[in-house]
Structures are given as structure tokens and as C-alpha cells.
Design an enzyme around this catalytic site. Structure first.
Site, mmCIF file in Angstrom:
data_model
loop_
_atom_site.group_PDB
_atom_site.id
_atom_site.type_symbol
_atom_site.label_atom_id
_atom_site.label_comp_id
_atom_site.label_asym_id
_atom_site.label_seq_id
_atom_site.Cartn_x
_atom_site.Cartn_y
_atom_site.Cartn_z
ATOM 1 N N HIS B 149 0.774 -1.236 0.000
ATOM 2 C CA HIS B 149 0.000 0.000 0.000
ATOM 3 C C HIS B 149 0.809 1.291 0.000
ATOM 4 O O HIS B 149 0.291 2.333 0.367
ATOM 5 C CB HIS B 149 -0.944 0.029 1.228
ATOM 6 C CG HIS B 149 -2.032 -0.999 1.205
ATOM 7 N ND1 HIS B 149 -1.795 -2.322 1.310
ATOM 8 C CD2 HIS B 149 -3.376 -0.877 1.095
ATOM 9 C CE1 HIS B 149 -2.939 -2.994 1.277
ATOM 10 N NE2 HIS B 149 -3.902 -2.158 1.131
ATOM 11 N N GLY B 200 -0.656 -2.469 -5.685
ATOM 12 C CA GLY B 200 -1.510 -3.602 -5.298
ATOM 13 C C GLY B 200 -2.924 -3.142 -5.000
ATOM 14 O O GLY B 200 -3.888 -3.820 -5.315
ATOM 15 N N HIS B 201 -3.041 -2.000 -4.388
ATOM 16 C CA HIS B 201 -4.355 -1.397 -4.136
ATOM 17 C C HIS B 201 -4.410 -0.103 -4.943
ATOM 18 O O HIS B 201 -3.706 0.858 -4.634
ATOM 19 C CB HIS B 201 -4.545 -1.107 -2.656
ATOM 20 C CG HIS B 201 -5.967 -0.808 -2.270
ATOM 21 N ND1 HIS B 201 -6.785 0.062 -2.981
ATOM 22 C CD2 HIS B 201 -6.727 -1.267 -1.243
ATOM 23 C CE1 HIS B 201 -7.973 0.118 -2.395
ATOM 24 N NE2 HIS B 201 -7.974 -0.683 -1.349
ATOM 25 N N HIS B 283 -11.156 -7.875 -4.983
ATOM 26 C CA HIS B 283 -11.456 -6.916 -3.912
ATOM 27 C C HIS B 283 -12.277 -5.728 -4.444
ATOM 28 O O HIS B 283 -11.823 -4.966 -5.293
ATOM 29 C CB HIS B 283 -10.115 -6.445 -3.356
ATOM 30 C CG HIS B 283 -10.191 -5.644 -2.115
ATOM 31 N ND1 HIS B 283 -10.063 -4.272 -2.116
ATOM 32 C CD2 HIS B 283 -10.371 -5.997 -0.821
ATOM 33 C CE1 HIS B 283 -10.152 -3.818 -0.871
ATOM 34 N NE2 HIS B 283 -10.335 -4.852 -0.068
ATOM 35 N N GLU B 335 -12.958 -9.807 0.682
ATOM 36 C CA GLU B 335 -13.872 -8.671 0.500
ATOM 37 C C GLU B 335 -14.168 -8.459 -0.970
ATOM 38 O O GLU B 335 -14.077 -7.354 -1.491
ATOM 39 C CB GLU B 335 -13.220 -7.413 1.091
ATOM 40 C CG GLU B 335 -12.644 -7.648 2.480
ATOM 41 C CD GLU B 335 -11.840 -6.472 3.030
ATOM 42 O OE1 GLU B 335 -11.108 -5.830 2.274
ATOM 43 O OE2 GLU B 335 -11.983 -6.189 4.243
ATOM 44 N N GLU B 351 -19.029 -3.801 1.660
ATOM 45 C CA GLU B 351 -18.219 -2.873 2.449
ATOM 46 C C GLU B 351 -18.639 -1.431 2.189
ATOM 47 O O GLU B 351 -18.857 -1.013 1.047
ATOM 48 C CB GLU B 351 -16.737 -3.083 2.088
ATOM 49 C CG GLU B 351 -15.809 -2.261 2.941
ATOM 50 C CD GLU B 351 -14.330 -2.502 2.612
ATOM 51 O OE1 GLU B 351 -13.993 -3.533 2.026
ATOM 52 O OE2 GLU B 351 -13.525 -1.631 2.970
ATOM 53 N N CYS B 353 -16.794 1.183 2.284
ATOM 54 C CA CYS B 353 -15.801 1.780 1.388
ATOM 55 C C CYS B 353 -16.064 1.453 -0.074
ATOM 56 O O CYS B 353 -15.776 2.252 -0.957
ATOM 57 C CB CYS B 353 -14.397 1.275 1.726
ATOM 58 S SG CYS B 353 -13.614 2.208 3.037
ATOM 59 N N CYS B 431 -10.546 1.876 7.521
ATOM 60 C CA CYS B 431 -10.665 2.540 6.229
ATOM 61 C C CYS B 431 -12.020 3.207 6.049
ATOM 62 O O CYS B 431 -12.117 4.291 5.469
ATOM 63 C CB CYS B 431 -10.405 1.551 5.093
ATOM 64 S SG CYS B 431 -11.512 0.143 5.074
ATOM 65 N N CYS B 432 -13.093 2.567 6.525
ATOM 66 C CA CYS B 432 -14.433 3.041 6.168
ATOM 67 C C CYS B 432 -14.832 4.369 6.805
ATOM 68 O O CYS B 432 -15.335 5.255 6.101
ATOM 69 C CB CYS B 432 -15.466 1.965 6.468
ATOM 70 S SG CYS B 432 -15.272 0.483 5.447
#
Lengths: 666, 666
Positions: B149, B200-201, B283, B335, B351, B353, B431-432
Site C-alpha cells: 500500500h 496492489g491497491h 477486492h 472482501e 463494504e 468503502c 478505512c471506512c
């Protein structure tokens, strides 16, 4: 007491075929696997995310015999496999012993004798026997009962020893296991100098009872009772041993940070003393083994309180926590019971071993008290989940027995990865296949319970039986195509006064009849059994007719996943729809409340089944593929001809959808 | 282009209240958490088996600011938290920047300035900024893009930098992030001496586009495009870096043996080059961020092929892979998206997010092309899953947004442990909550899309707006209680010739009307928008009336879990049943096809909602508690009065059952 295996010959029919398959095909195949020589036993890796719960590590093969050879010093090498790998051999030996009871076979007996020699060599000076600890951690014996299955493996080998002794009169393995039992007895018990522990995976309790019954050694029964009584006492033994071994865990790779131990007391049923438990909690197989041992101890020690606990646990299970197929365990996580009425059909575990365990438990309950409900449950487990555990050709096995499968979802949704749409050939954790084998090869023990001069017929199987009553030995022949017909004919070959008690299954309680020598008789049904007591003559016949109309079955409304749905049962067989017979989209099928269910005998299909034909509807796919949600419903139903097959026969024609529960159309 | 935040004041209504709550309560509360001083932010551990997927390790608190202080050398200590902990601060800063646009606040600005100083000190000589790597593994920068990340955190801080620059004109953080962007640009790209990697994200792609738009630095757009184009090329970059770092994994404790890497290429959307992807895989949040960046790049580089890919991905999602609540992600495992029509209501991830990400994606799609369907989806996500992500008091948050909850099953069945029946106060993986904050504080950007002299009204929100058209600036006031009424009045405060385009939501497409100055007008609807073009006078009014009858909603028959079930929607709000209003056993409730749905305004309930009342039936519990399965059904239905509440308002009155989908009675 149950009838002995060598006294009951299953002659034909579904169970006859399955018994023959196990004896002639499955046992040799499993022997090859234990010896790592099976050619087609490559595990099925079609589902990549195969759950770790199955322990399906890439590290096939079995290595089971190899472990014994290494422990015996015959070969060099390292231990490989699950910590309970020894039990695969034990179960196989037990199954072979049962096979030898009904079908003696010199060559096979020689294999067993050689294997017993090997086991003897793997046994340590002081009687200790466990290849994992002997090879890998000799210093850590009995330090991790919670996770490491030492007592479990010992229990299985004791069962094998007793079975082989009964089959052949040879006592070498029995003596080996007496030494191991003695060692365990020296290490565990209430005395201050002993460990106050109990097994993480129950099994040795029922095995020690068998050892006691075979040897009359009271200490074995006492030790079984000790393990039952000690379980769940505070402070928890597993906490104590966990501290003592500085938090080391065997299964931390599966359940970090503390392995199985971290699953909590319910997982291994030590959350409460057994007598205070009101429902089965945790790992379903363990529950069945625990309860089986508890019934044995209760029966032999005339412990009515413990027996009452077993009844309570049984009732909670069959009234709230069991699938219609006789499967138990609602989640792949820890393979366990969850809560009352939580029975998801797609996420189910329903382990084959757990249903085999239900048969162990119910057989013992029937020996303790003759209630038809126990046999109803036994039969439900046997004909549905247990038989579904093995393919029709005996070459592949289910660990998980779902009631609803969509192969695409099983592949793409990791939550459903444990729900395989086809049986794999073998498992890294291979508990189920040999467990099924030992149950099938000992099926004869489940058919009759003998109580003084009463013969309780629990299961209806075409057989020829010799029954040792209190004062008399009688011969009895059963002729039937059950579970594919409801007519069961008994030919009595021995004159005398004795009582035959025929189970009237709950599904037939409204419609059944009995004729003796062609004349209808009225009989009382007590606790699910119709009692026929008279002075019988040689050549007398009893004809029992059960209700073989296919029936709709509904779940208790509290089973939220089955609300609005219907299942089909005929006799003891639960039915299912498969895609190969009914097309794609089984979850869009509706069965009208009044649609006629027609039985058809199909000797040509799936080795011979009764199909059920009926008419239903299918919610049609939309023409407009862009719609996901809409208010203006032009949803249409199309009529479809439905073909149901017995649940046990599913997944024998390739990967496809399957469902037991179907929407009902009012 | 969208309207700017400082040009649109949301004045009242549901979104006004939520905006106020976030600005006045949530942001200060989150600041306390980032600084580890929040008193009531103890995580809710009522569900013991809380899924590791949420990262809810015991190791609360946040430690986020502390990490920066340690990296800056102001304090001693070790890094603590997720590898992407920095992004919590970045999201909070971005949210605060949006707040400052609409509500300047010197004190708050001071806090930000001080924090920017801290960030500046935490930045390394060469521009590198990431507290995890700076503190823990300075030697391993950019060696594990797959899991770690770094580019994601950088992207979030870039978004914060741009937002704060736009809010205040202060460019210190922007310059900090330019240096980091330059460093990344020096390290990644097609040139031989650079790494041919991608995050990756996903996140940095859309952030680099913002940086480009704020600085006009072409290299940033080029780098964003590079990351989009490079993704999914073979040989896979993540395989190469995995080999280079000798199989080291950051998340091996979660996913042994190889961490996130082992989830396979789909998890991080590198299974195929983006242009070859036909459906979102893996994801869900990553998918939304990836697609948002791709739309930006496609729009700015006029890349119609890439835009087509985005359309295809969007359509696959909204036509096959989205819950009726605008939730996405069908499994807690990774997720992620699973397969078409696999939308389990109880096992759902959904989720918060991911739905916030859907808003990012659809906002960008609307900027690229003005199609009402995108705004329909945005609105579905906003009013249902996004708002449900936060409690009415702004003090607790859902990560997972289920459509069916039974608290007992959530407690006892580990498969459902991720489905919390009440919102916890904070998460180890947080995160959310800040993601929700930055979306809510920037809501004004979602309302209007401006295209030359056209004003597209995507969302109907009571507001006062200044809109900069191509050649003119106009003022516009919207008066409505939407989503609690279907009447929306626009007061035009500026004369001139321009076009107002009002979205006609799909749920209202059969019934709507527009009046201009009290007179009904006929207008064309094109791509979901009704176009009103004329020479407007100051004081003109437009009255839009949408269909506010509560409606039944049905899912495509291929959504197997919704077959035979109905949901209720009124306007953009999806409704649900809660136990507190309707009693236990929501899964036993049946709603008749013709039962009237009555709307009632309840200003006193749940801070003001429209309830829906109707009559239904409940399958009664059996009197005989011993029955689990039976053929003779005396199952009874009892009439029940049903009260539906908006889905977003659920779980604000204690732990209880909830369901969106209900059985329909024909």
C-alpha cells in the site's frame, strides 16, 4: 446387545451392493492408498481454494504405513501427514476385521497379521504407540491432549484390536493395545500423581468400553468413565497443559495464534461438565464420539443421570440441529454445530464422519433403550448423508455433504469452496473414507438389537440372520427390496416363543400393516416398535407393509433457510433434484403443493433407484439481460417436468447443480 | 465538470443533517481517534470471532499521528497499525479540506497546518513519505507493491494535498506530495531503468489525475496512464517482485503462506490487462478505485477504448453483481466480487468503502458522459449502503452492510461473524469511517455536472448553488425534502439562456411531471435526463414531481437467493424490516402481492423518516417444539402489521434482526 456381524449376512439390495463394494473394491483401494501405491488417488484440485479445514494440503500421499515403518525402525525418513494419521490405518484394520467376520479371507488376514507385526514393532518399550510422537516429538508425549489426538489414535487402534480379536481370535493386536491402555491408565486418572486430563478429540472412551467388554478388565471401563467425568471441570485441563507447554501449538498454521486451543472450550466440548451440557456444541464428530462413549458408560455403570444427559443432547440435535439428510454441522469453520435452527443448505458442513458418528451414537442408544426414534435417526443418517459420502463406484468420497450446490458459486465464492460439486478421490485429512468403510462393513450390527427374548428390528435389510436370544438361538430371513419398496417379509425358520419388534418409522406411523401368515394382525406400537409375541412355528411369515408413498417434508418454521420450501422423501430416502435431469437454475424451480409425485423403478439408472416424477414450474430467465432489479414484474413461470433422485446418488454424473429444498407454490 | 464544494451549500434535509453531523461531530471525533485520545472509541468486542478480514486485532488504538511523529523524529517508538495506517490521516485531512471549503474555520485550519508540518518532517530527503517503511523497513521501499500500500497511501495524501490547496490556497502539502509523486515517477515507468510495476491497491491513479489537474504537470497524468496500462501485463510484476524479495510476505499472518499475494491475480485485478477485463473481479474497493482512475485517464486522454472498458465493467456490476442496496462484494473472504448473480443476503460483505468507491466511479462516469443510469447507481449507493455505514449519532460505523441479520447466528456461526448486528465504534482497519467522512463532506461535488451551458442535476438535495457555465455564472436554489418527498422545486435566480437537465430516476420513469412557473411542460428524456432549455428569467421556478409511491422490487430470477422474495423501495430509499418494529422471526414473514403500502411521515422517529406500513403474515412457531421435519403440515400463518424503515436507519435501536428481502405471498 446387537446381533453379531458373522451372524447376519446381508444378501442383496442397496446395502448388499454397498457392502460388497466396500469389501471388494474400497478396502483394497484404501490399502493401496495407505501404502502410497494407489495410481488414481490423485486429489481433485479443481477447486483451488479448497478449505484448509479439510487439511487438503498439497502434501499428498498418505504415508500412513510409512510412518509406522519409520517408527518401527524398518525404514528411515520423517513422519508425514496429519497428527492423527495413524487412525487411518486403525479404521482400515477395523473395517477389514468386520469383513473377515462375514467373509474370511486368508490372504487378507495375512496382510493384517503382517501389519500387526509392524504395529508391534512401532510400539515403544513402555507400551506407547503413536508414530507422530515417536518420530517427531518423543519428549512431548501427553503434553498437548487438546490438539494432538494421541488418545484418539489409541482409541481407534483399540477398536481395531477388539474387532480383529473377535474376527479371528488372534490377540496380538489386542495385547499391544492393552499395553497402550495400561500406559494411558498409568498416566491419567484421579490420583494425585496422574494427569487429570481428557482427550481433545473424544474416541478413546467408547474404545475403552470395547476393550473392557473384550478383556473384562475393569480398569478400562473405569478409565472411560474417568474421561467422561473429568471433561469440562474447572480449571480447564487444556488451559493448564497450554501454560505448561509455554503456549506451543500444533495447529497454529491453521488457527493462529494458538491453534485448535484458540477455538474455545466449546470446540472440544469442555465448556461444561458433560452432565451439564444441554446441547451439542463445537466439532460435530467429536460430539458424536463423546456421546457414544457416554451412553456406553451410562449403560454399563447404570448411570441414569448420564443417560439423561445423552437423551437431552440427542433430542436437542434431532429437534433443532440436524439437516433433513441426517447431516450435522452447519459451518466449515471448525466443522461444528452453531445454534438451534441454524441450518443453511449452501454453507452446511454435514461431514460424512459426523453422520457415521450419529450411527454410532444411535446404535448405542438403541442398546440402552429400545426407542424407534433412535433408529429413525440412524436410518436417516445412513441412507442419506452416509451413503452420499461415497460415489457409486466406491472410488471417490465427500467430506462435506451439502443440500444445495451450484458449481460456479463453489468455484468463485470462497465461502462455498468447501462445498464440492464432485467427490474427490482422497483427502489429505482422510478421516471420512475409512470411517465409512468400518461402518459399512459392520452394518450387520445395526440391524438387530437383542433384549432377552425380544428381537428389535431397527433396519430393514435383506438378510439371513442367526439371533441368540436369552434361551434360544433362532434363524430369521428378511426378504425385501427396501429402501426401494415398503414390503418387508420375514421368514421365521425357528419355532419357539419369542417377540419380534418391528420398527414403525415416524414417516409411516399413519399407514402401515402387519400380516402374520397372510392374516392381518392388530398390534400395539410402543416407542416406535410394533410388538409381535407368540409361539412361532417354523415357516411362519410376517409381512410388514410400510407407507411408500413419496411425501412432502417441511421444516420447522424456525429453520429460516427452509421457509417456503419443500423437500421430498420416500421411505427413508430423502430426494434431490440434479441439473442433469432438470436443467440449470434449480433455485428457480417451484413445486406446487398438489402436484402428484409418481414413483418409477429405474433398474437401469444410477445402479438402480426409484425416481420420482412430478410437474413443477421454473421461474424463467428474463429476456432483457440488463435488468437486475425491477418493480414491473413480468416474471414468467414455465411448466417443467421434474425428476427427483435419491440424495445419496447425487454427483455421480459429473459436476452439476443439486438441491434438496425447492420452493413451494401455493 | 462538477460544481465546486464552496459553490454548493446543502441547506437542510437528510443530507444536510448528515453533512452537519460529519462536520461537527465525526471529524473532531476522528481527530481524537487518530491522536489516540478518544475516550469512547473502545472497539466493540461483543462478537468474539470478529473476522480477521476486518483487521480488528486487539491492538487498538489508531497510533496514526504517533506513527508520523516517530517517522518525523519528534518521538521515539515503533510503528503500530496496518501497513496503510497513514491513509487514515490522509482521508481525514481531505475531509477537513472539504469542510473548510464550505465552512472556513481558523482553529481547524491551524490543526491542519500543524499536521502538514508534521507530515513534512516525516518526509525523507528524497521525497519519500510513508511512516511504515520509514520506521520499519527503510531498506524495503517499493519492493512489495502487491501487499504494502505505499502507492495507495501516497495517493490518498495527494488527494488531501489537492483538496487542501483548493480549500485554502496553501500549497505546502501539495509540494510535499509533488516531491513524493516525482520520486514515484523516477521509480516507475516504461523506461528500462525503472520498475515496471503498479499498485496492489489502486488509488494513486485517480490521485495523480487530481495532481495533474491541480499542477498541470503532464508527468502525473502520464504516470497515472502508465499504471493503468501496465496492470495485468505478463509476466506479472507481482510475481517478479515476489521472487526478488525471496517470497517474503507482509500479510502471511492473514493468508499463509504468501499473504495477499496468494489470493491470486484477480484479487488485485492484475489477472488481465484492464482493457481486456469484462467484469470486476477480486477486492471490490480496489475495483472501484481502479475504474475511477481509468475513467479519469480515458476522459483526459480521450481514450475511447479505455472508456468502453469502464462502461463494460460498470454494466456488468449494476446488471449482475450489485445488491439492491448498492452494496458490492459477496464474500468476507478477500472482501470481493464472486460471480454473476451470486448475491447472498446473509453472507454479503457490502463494504461501506466499496459503495463510497461506487460513488467515486459513477461521479467520474457522469463527468465523462451524462447518463442518468450512473446517477441512479450513485444515488442507490449513497442513500442505502453509504448512509448505513454510520450510526445516526455519527459515533459508530459499519464496515459490512448485510441485507439479512440474525444476531444469534452472527454470534454462534463463525461464517456470519463478519455480519455485525450493531455498529462498532472503530476498527483496527479503519478505512471506512474516514472514507465516509470525505465523501459526505464533498457531497456537493456529486450533485451537479456542468457541461458547457448545461446543468445536469444528478441528485436532488436542498441547496443553494452557484454554477459556473461556459459563459455565465448562475444561481440556483433547490427546495425539497427529498428523499422523503418526490416534489423538488428549483428557484432560478439568474436570467439567461441555459439548459437544466433533470434526472428522471429509473424508478420514476413511468410517472413524473415537470412544471415551469406552474405550467406543465412536455420534455424529452434523453439518457435519463429531462432537458429544459430556454431563456430563463430571474424568479422562474421549476417543479419536478417524481413517483413517490412505495414500490415492490424484485430481483432478476438468476439471483437465486432472492427468488420468491420482494423488497420495498420508496424513491431512492430501500426499506427493511427490523425486529424492534416487527417482532422476532423476520425470515418467517410473508408480504402479500397486493398488500397496500402506506407511507407515514415520522418526524419523531430515527431523526425523521418515512415509515411504510403494510399488512402481512408470519408463519407461526409450532406448538409442538419437538418437530424439526414433518409431512403433515399444520403450519399456520398469523396476520401481522408490518412496519418498514429506510435501510440506512437500521441498527440504531440495539441489537436485533433485520431483513431487506421478504417472502412474497402470491
Amino acid at each position: 446387545m446387537h446381533a453379531a456381524i458373522n451372524d447376519v449376512k446381508i444378501t442383496s439390495g442397496l446395502l448388499g451392493r454397498v457392502s460388497k463394494l466396500v469389501k471388494e473394491q474400497v478396502l483394497p483401494y484404501q490399502w493401496d492408498i495407505l501404502n502410497d501405491v494407489a495410481k488414481d488417488a490423485v486429489p481433485d484440485h479443481s477447486i483451488e481454494n479448497f478449505s484448509v479445514a479439510e487439511g487438503n494440503d498439497e502434501g499428498y500421499p498418505s504415508h500412513c504405513i510409512a510412518n509406522f515403518k519409520i517408527a518401527a525402525g524398518r525404514e528411515k525418513g520423517d513422519f508425514y501427514g496429519m497428527v492423527f494419521q495413524d487412525s487411518d490405518l486403525a479404521k482400515w484394520l477395523e473395517a477389514v476385521a468386520y469383513r473377515l467376520m462375514s467373509d474370511p479371507d486368508e490372504e487378507l488376514e495375512k496382510i493384517v497379521d503382517d501389519t500387526v507385526d509392524l504395529i508391534g514393532e512401532a510400539q515403544q518399550e513402555d507400551g506407547y504407540l503413536n508414530t507422530y510422537f515417536t518420530i517427531k516429538e518423543p519428549e512431548n508425549r501427553f503434553t498437548n491432549l487438546c490438539e494432538c489426538h494421541e488418545l484418539y489414535c489409541a482409541g481407534h487402534m483399540m477398536e481395531a484390536a477388539v474387532a480383529y480379536y473377535r474376527a479371528t481370535g488372534k490377540d496380538k493386536l489386542l495385547k499391544i493395545m492393552c499395553r497402550m491402555a495400561d500406559l494411558i491408565d498409568q498416566n491419567f486418572g484421579p490420583e494425585e500423581n496422574k494427569r487429570h486430563g481428557y482427550p481433545g478429540h473424544e474416541e478413546i472412551e467408547l474404545a475403552l468400553v470395547k476393550m473392557y467388554e473384550a478383556t473384562n478388565e475393569e480398569r478400562y471401563l473405569k478409565l472411560a468413565k474417568y474421561f467422561i467425568d473429568e471433561r469440562g471441570k474447572k480449571p480447564y485441563y487444556f488451559d493448564i497443559e497450554f501454560e505448561k507447554r509455554n503456549h506451543a501449538s500444533h495447529f497454529s498454521y491453521l488457527y493462529p495464534p494458538y491453534g485448535m486451543y484458540s477455538n474455545g472450550p466449546k470446540y472440544e466440548q469442555y465448556h461444561l461438565p458433560i452432565r451439564e451440557q444441554k446441547s451439542f456444541e463445537g466439532h460435530a464428530v467429536r460430539c458424536m464420539y463423546m456421546a457414544s462413549g457416554a451412553v456406553d458408560v451410562a449403560r454399563l455403570t447404570k448411570d441414569e443421570g448420564l443417560m439423561d444427559t445423552c437423551r437431552t443432547l440427542y433430542q436437542n440435535m434431532v429437534q433443532r440441529r440436524m439437516y433433513v439428510t441426517g447431516g450435522i454441522g452447519s459451518t466449515p469453520k471448525a466443522e461444528m454445530f452453531t445454534s438451534d435452527y441454524d441450518l443453511p443448505n449452501d454453507m452446511v458442513y454435514g461431514e460424512t464422519c459426523a453422520s457415521v458418528g450419529m450411527m454410532f451414537f444411535t446404535k448405542r442408544l438403541l442398546e440402552a433403550e429400545q426407542k424407534g426414534d433412535y433408529a429413525d435417526t440412524m436410518e436417516r443418517a445412513l441412507y442419506n448423508t452416509c451413503l452420499a459420502g461415497m460415489s457409486l463406484d466406491g472410488k471417490s468420497f465427500f467430506y462435506v455433504n451439502p443440500l444445495e450446490v451450484d458449481p460456479i458459486i463453489s468455484k468463485e465464492n470462497p465461502d462455498r469452496a468447501h462445498v464440492l460439486p464432485v467427490r474427490p478421490a482422497w483427502f489429505g485429512c482422510a478421516c471420512c473414507p475409512p470411517n465409512l468403510s468400518r461402518m459399512i462393513t459392520s452394518l450387520a450390527e445395526y440391524i438387530y438389537t437383542i433384549k432377552e427374548n425380544q428381537i428389535y428390528v431397527n433396519l430393514y435389510v435383506p438378510d439371513q440372520a442367526i439371533i441368540h436370544l436369552e434361551n434360544k438361538t433362532i434363524e430369521l430371513e428378511t426378504v425385501t427390496d427396501y429402501p426401494y419398496e415398503g414390503l418387508i417379509k420375514f421368514n421365521l425358520k425357528t419355532a419357539g416363543e419369542y417377540e419380534i419388534c418391528l420398527r414403525i418409522p415416524a414417516w409411516s406411523s399413519n399407514k402401515w400393516s402387519i400380516m402374520v401368515n397372510g392374516e392381518k394382525v392388530q398390534t400395539e406400537v410402543k416407542d416406535g416398535f410394533a410388538h409381535l409375541k407368540r409361539a412361532w412355528n417354523t415357516g411362519d411369515t410376517i409381512l410388514l407393509e410400510l407407507d411408500f408413498e413419496p411425501k412432502r417434508v417441511y421444516a420447522n418454521p424456525k429453520v429460516s433457510k427452509d421457509v417456503g420450501k419443500v423437500a421430498i422423501q420416500c421411505g427413508p430416502l430423502v430426494y434431490c433434484l440434479e441439473e442433469v435431469d432438470n436443467g440449470k437454475g434449480l433455485q428457480r424451480i417451484y413445486l406446487p403443493k398438489d402436484s402428484e409425485l409418481q414413483l418409477e423403478r429405474r433398474t437401469d439408472k444410477l445402479l438402480g433407484i426409484n425416481e420420482i416424477h412430478t410437474k413443477g414450474y421454473r421461474l424463467k430467465e428474463l429476456e432483457d439481460e440488463t435488468v437486475l432489479y425491477a418493480s414491473d414484474t413480468n416474471w414468467e413461470y414455465e411448466p417443467v417436468d421434474l425428476t427427483y433422485i435419491p440424495y445419496y446418488a447425487w454427483a455421480n454424473r459429473g459436476e452439476n447443480e443439486m438441491t434438496v429444498w425447492v420452493h413451494e407454490k401455493a
